[in-house]
Design a protein around this motif. Structure first.
Motif, PDB file in Angstrom:
ATOM      1  N   SER A  82      41.844 -62.443  -0.287  1.00 57.86           N
ATOM      2  CA  SER A  82      41.147 -62.220  -1.551  1.00 57.86           C
ATOM      3  C   SER A  82      39.663 -61.965  -1.338  1.00 57.86           C
ATOM      4  N   THR A  83      39.016 -62.790  -0.513  1.00 58.10           N
ATOM      5  CA  THR A  83      37.572 -62.611  -0.314  1.00 58.10           C
ATOM      6  C   THR A  83      37.267 -61.335   0.461  1.00 58.10           C
ATOM      7  N   LEU A  84      38.098 -60.993   1.437  1.00 61.30           N
ATOM      8  CA  LEU A  84      37.862 -59.762   2.191  1.00 61.30           C
ATOM      9  C   LEU A  84      38.030 -58.535   1.297  1.00 61.30           C
ATOM     10  N   SER A  85      39.062 -58.550   0.472  1.00 56.36           N
ATOM     11  CA  SER A  85      39.285 -57.424  -0.441  1.00 56.36           C
ATOM     12  C   SER A  85      38.134 -57.281  -1.425  1.00 56.36           C
ATOM     13  N   LEU A  86      37.644 -58.409  -1.932  1.00 58.81           N
ATOM     14  CA  LEU A  86      36.526 -58.382  -2.867  1.00 58.81           C
ATOM     15  C   LEU A  86      35.284 -57.792  -2.213  1.00 58.81           C
ATOM     16  N   GLN A  87      34.982 -58.235  -0.998  1.00 58.19           N
ATOM     17  CA  GLN A  87      33.792 -57.736  -0.307  1.00 58.19           C
ATOM     18  C   GLN A  87      33.912 -56.253   0.033  1.00 58.19           C
ATOM     19  N   LEU A  88      35.059 -55.855   0.546  1.00 64.46           N
ATOM     20  CA  LEU A  88      35.250 -54.447   0.907  1.00 64.46           C
ATOM     21  C   LEU A  88      35.183 -53.547  -0.315  1.00 64.46           C
ATOM     22  N   ASN A  89      35.831 -53.953  -1.382  1.00 62.72           N
ATOM     23  CA  ASN A  89      35.841 -53.125  -2.591  1.00 62.72           C
ATOM     24  C   ASN A  89      34.467 -53.049  -3.245  1.00 62.72           C
TER      25      ASN A  89
END
Length: 244
Positions: A82-89
Motif C-alpha cells: 500500500s505505501t509503495l503504491s501510494l508513493q509511486l503513484n
C-alpha cells in the motif's frame, strides 16, 4: 575506453544544495513521501531536473520520516504494498502533469538494503512498480536478491555508491560505524574510477572485490556532496568522459 557515465543523486530530501547538485549529475531519485517529501517537493525537484536535462526516478522507502527511512520496519505485505503504491503513484502523477517520463525506480535506505537480501520484499516492490503500467529501470546492486527477482520483469541497472564504504560481502557498511561514509572528494573519485574502469572496489577491511555497476550514486545529504560532485565533474571533464 569509457566515454560516458551515469552519475545519480538522491534529491528532494531537504538538502540545501539540490540546485547545484542537479547541474552535476545525469539522473536523480526523488523522495516521494515515505522518508521525506510531499507533492510540492516532488514537483519542485522534477521541475529542477527538467531545467537541467536530468532523468527522474522515484525514490520510495519505508514510511518513516522520523528515522529518514533508515531503519527497517516490520510491515505486513499489504501494508508495504500500500505505501509503495501510494508513493509511486504520487510521483507518477506529478510526472504526468509535467509531461516527464519516469526513468527509474530506486528504493531508499533500509528498504533498499532489505530488498537486496529479502525475496518477499523484492517481490512486493517489483509488483508495485509493474502495477503502475510502466516499465522503468530498477536501480539495484548486482547479484542482489532484488536484481534477480526483477530481471524477468523490468530493466535493471546495477548501482554502486561513490560515497559509501563496502563490506567484504559487498554490503554497505552500516552508518552506525565509523568510516561508513566517504567524505573525501579525492577518495570518492578514486572509488568511482576503480569501480567504473576496473570493476573493482576496495572494502573496509582492505580487500579488493569485483563490483560491476551502470550507475553511480552520491548522496545529497553527505555534507561534502557538492565538493565530491564538483571534483568528479572536473576530473571526468579532464578525462573527456561525459556525464549522461
Amino acid at each position: 575506453m569509457i566515454t560516458s557515465i551515469d552519475i545519480n543523486a538522491d534529491l528532494g530530501e531537504g538538502a540545501r544544495d539540490d540546485a547545484l547538485i542537479m547541474s552535476l549529475i545525469s539522473s536523480c531519485s526523488v523522495a516521494c513521501g515515505g522518508h521525506y517529501g510531499s507533492e510540492y517537493t516532488i514537483l519542485q525537484t522534477v521541475k529542477l531536473a527538467m531545467a537541467n536535462g536530468v532523468k527522474v526516478g522515484a525514490h520510495p522507502s519505508f514510511p518513516d520520516k522520523v528515522n529518514f527511512g533508515r531503519k527497517k520496519m516490520s510491515l505486513s505485505p499489504s501494508e508495504l504494498k500500500s505505501t509503495l503504491s501510494l508513493q509511486l503513484n504520487s510521483f507518477i502523477k506529478v510526472c504526468n502533469g509535467l509531461g516527464v517520463s519516469l526513468n527509474h525506480v530506486k528504493p531508499h535506505g533500509a528498504l533498499y538494503n532489505f530488498a537486496a537480501i529479502d525475496e518477499a520484499t523484492s517481490k512486493i516492490l517489483v509488483a508495485s512498480i509493474m502495477e503502475t503500467g510502466l516499465e522503468p529501470v530498477l536501480y539495484a546492486p548486482k547479484n542482489s536478491v532484488l536484481s534477480c527477482v526483477a530481471k524477468d520483469y523490468l530493466p535493471v541497472a546495477f548501482e554502486a555508491f561513490v560515497d559509501r564504504r563496502y563490506t567484504d560481502d559487498l554490503q554497505l557498511v552500516s552508518r552506525t560505524l565509523n568510516d561508513a561514509v566517504i567524505s573525501s572528494p579525492i577518495q570518492a573519485f578514486e572509488q568511482l574510477m576503480s569501480i567504473c574502469a576496473e570493476q573493482k572496489v576496495r572494502t573496509i577491511s582492505g580487500k579488493t572485490k569485483d563490483l560491476e555497476a551502470h550507475t553511480f550514486c552520491v548522496h545529497s545529504d553527505n555534507p561534502n556532496a557538492l565538493e565530491i560532485l564538483n571534483l568528479i565533474y572536473e576530473e571526468l571533464t579532464r578525462l573527456q568522459i561525459h556525464i549522461k
